[in-house]
Design an enzyme around this catalytic site. Structure first.
Site, mmCIF file in Angstrom:
data_model
loop_
_atom_site.group_PDB
_atom_site.id
_atom_site.type_symbol
_atom_site.label_atom_id
_atom_site.label_comp_id
_atom_site.label_asym_id
_atom_site.label_seq_id
_atom_site.Cartn_x
_atom_site.Cartn_y
_atom_site.Cartn_z
ATOM 1 N N GLY A 18 39.693 35.454 41.853
ATOM 2 C CA GLY A 18 39.327 36.485 40.731
ATOM 3 C C GLY A 18 39.673 37.942 40.627
ATOM 4 O O GLY A 18 40.938 38.167 41.136
ATOM 5 N N CYS A 19 38.768 38.973 40.030
ATOM 6 C CA CYS A 19 39.467 40.147 39.726
ATOM 7 C C CYS A 19 39.762 41.178 41.051
ATOM 8 O O CYS A 19 40.718 42.132 40.682
ATOM 9 C CB CYS A 19 38.593 40.938 39.245
ATOM 10 N N PHE A 20 39.696 40.734 42.189
ATOM 11 C CA PHE A 20 39.967 41.527 43.334
ATOM 12 C C PHE A 20 41.673 41.192 43.627
ATOM 13 O O PHE A 20 42.119 41.890 44.490
ATOM 14 C CB PHE A 20 39.224 41.588 44.592
ATOM 15 N N PHE A 24 38.217 44.698 42.769
ATOM 16 C CA PHE A 24 36.774 44.411 43.161
ATOM 17 C C PHE A 24 36.753 42.935 42.434
ATOM 18 O O PHE A 24 37.227 42.745 41.340
ATOM 19 C CB PHE A 24 36.045 45.175 42.397
#
EC number: 2.3.1.74
Length: 391
Positions: free
Chosen positions: A164-166, A375
């Site tokens: 994911g985004c982190f 994050f």
């Protein structure tokens, strides 16, 4: 006499910190303008009758601070594959068929640019770290990329799925450890993200899914990471990595979830994500910068994953950041949208280019020290301390 284990160990490790020696980015040619996207999205998903929801989506897009996004999925393709346009229709096979091909392909485009800037023969690449949120396959995108680029079969590969985004922060942390613990290592890092696995039509019972539809986009970024640059052949760091940390935020279970199902990858977001991040960010900064004697967050250059404008706004308020601190981050959000793990690498590229164009003294907007934040699901936060280099 045979060398001691300690001598062997010392000889295996690099002397200096890991540096970023080349950066490349790539996007699919197809792009959408955010101002026109609500009309397009509701038309292509046969949802024009959901007028209230369309108004809500328009407001989300207006507030997103995004001007345009790149997407592999075209109108023609979606018309031919209506199951991908429904909110919950089995469509994983169609989605997988796209991403297992397109994720490594887009990654290759970015990698070629990073290798070109680095300026060394690709035979010097010792490690590959490939990161994507979609398209699990065996052998994986790391293998496909190795073949597409014609890298040595003995290159050491690591495949990261479903982070994911982190994960833009994660790949830097891993590349740093690989480069610093293996003398002469040159690590090719690639983040390649294609939203074909998350795209779906609207649902009035799942508004959090709409948030993703308003923000997510496609892009790939690549870096070459290595320690002890060989200046005799023209190797030069753009940024150096000083430390890297990962933490799970307290009381954040279920704030961002993703589930791979027959309908594709579903995303679930709690409203309080910006609050959770802004409430906890100073602790991460304190832990990272106390050893350096830094406590003025405006003295740093900033590279933050632009999960959405609300996160950036609340972090700015909480830390008392000057508006220009998030300039590079907001620029990438505006021009590309949220490309998940690839975003922070795009921001690194934007920052060093703008710094050079503006005649700044360093690659970090004229400043010496900087922070990179990722994050994402968990809520997980990655914190990387960066050191700029003189321009």
């Amino acid at each position: 006499m045979a060398p001691s284990l300690e001598e062997i160990r010392k000889a295996q490790r690099a002397d200096g910190p890991a540096g970023i020696l080349g950066i490349g980015t790539a996007n699919p040619p197809n792009h959408v303008l955010q101002a026109e996207y609500p009309d397009y999205y509701f038309r292509i998903t046969n949802s024009d009758h959901m007028t209230d929801l369309k108004e809500k989506f328009k407001r989300m897009c207006d507030k997103s601070m995004i001007r345009k996004r790149h997407m592999h999925l075209t109108e023609e393709f979606l018309k031919e594959n209506p199951k991908m346009c429904a909110y919950m229709a089995p469509s994983l096979d169609t989605r997988q068929d796209i991403v297992v091909v397109e994720v490594p392909k887009l990654g290759k485009e970015a990698a070629v640019k990073a290798i070109k800037e680095w300026g060394q023969p690709k035979s010097k690449i010792t490690h590959v770290v490939f990161c994507t949120t979609s398209g699990v396959d065996m052998p994986g995108a790391d293998y496909q990329l190795t073949k597409l680029l014609g890298l040595r079969p003995s290159v050491k590969r690591l495949m990261m799925y479903q982070q994911g985004c982190f994960a833009g922060g994660t790949v830097l942390r891993l590349a740093k450890d690989l480069a610093e613990n293996n003398r002469g290592a040159r690590v090719l890092v690639v983040c390649s993200e294609i939203t074909a696995v998350t795209f779906r039509g609207p649902s009035d019972t799942h508004l959090d899914s709409l948030v993703g539809q308003a923000l997510f986009s496609d892009g790939a970024a690549a870096l070459i990471v290595g320690s002890d640059p060989d200046t005799s052949v023209g190797e030069k760091p753009i940024f150096e990595m000083v430390s890297a940390a990962q933490t799970i935020l307290p009381d954040s279970d279920g704030a961002i979830d993703g589930h791979l199902r027959e309908v594709g990858l579903t995303f679930h977001l709690l409203k309080d994500v910006p609050g959770l991040i802004s409430k906890n960010i100073e602790k991460s900064l304190d832990e990272a910068f106390k050893p350096l004697g830094i406590s003025d967050w405006n003295s740093l250059f900033w590279i933050a994953h632009p999960g959405g404008p609300a996160i950036l706004d609340q972090v700015e308020i909480k830390l008392g950041l000057k508006a220009e601190k998030m300039r590079a981050t907001r620029h990438v959000l505006s021009e590309y949208g949220n490309m998940s793990s690839a975003c922070v690498l795009f921001i690194l590229d934007e920052m060093r280019k703008k710094s050079a164009k503006d005649g700044a003294a360093t690659t970090g907007e004229g400043l010496e020290w900087g922070v990179l934040f990722g994050f994402g699901p968990g809520l997980t936060v990655e914190t990387v301390v960066l050191h700029s280099v003189p321009l």
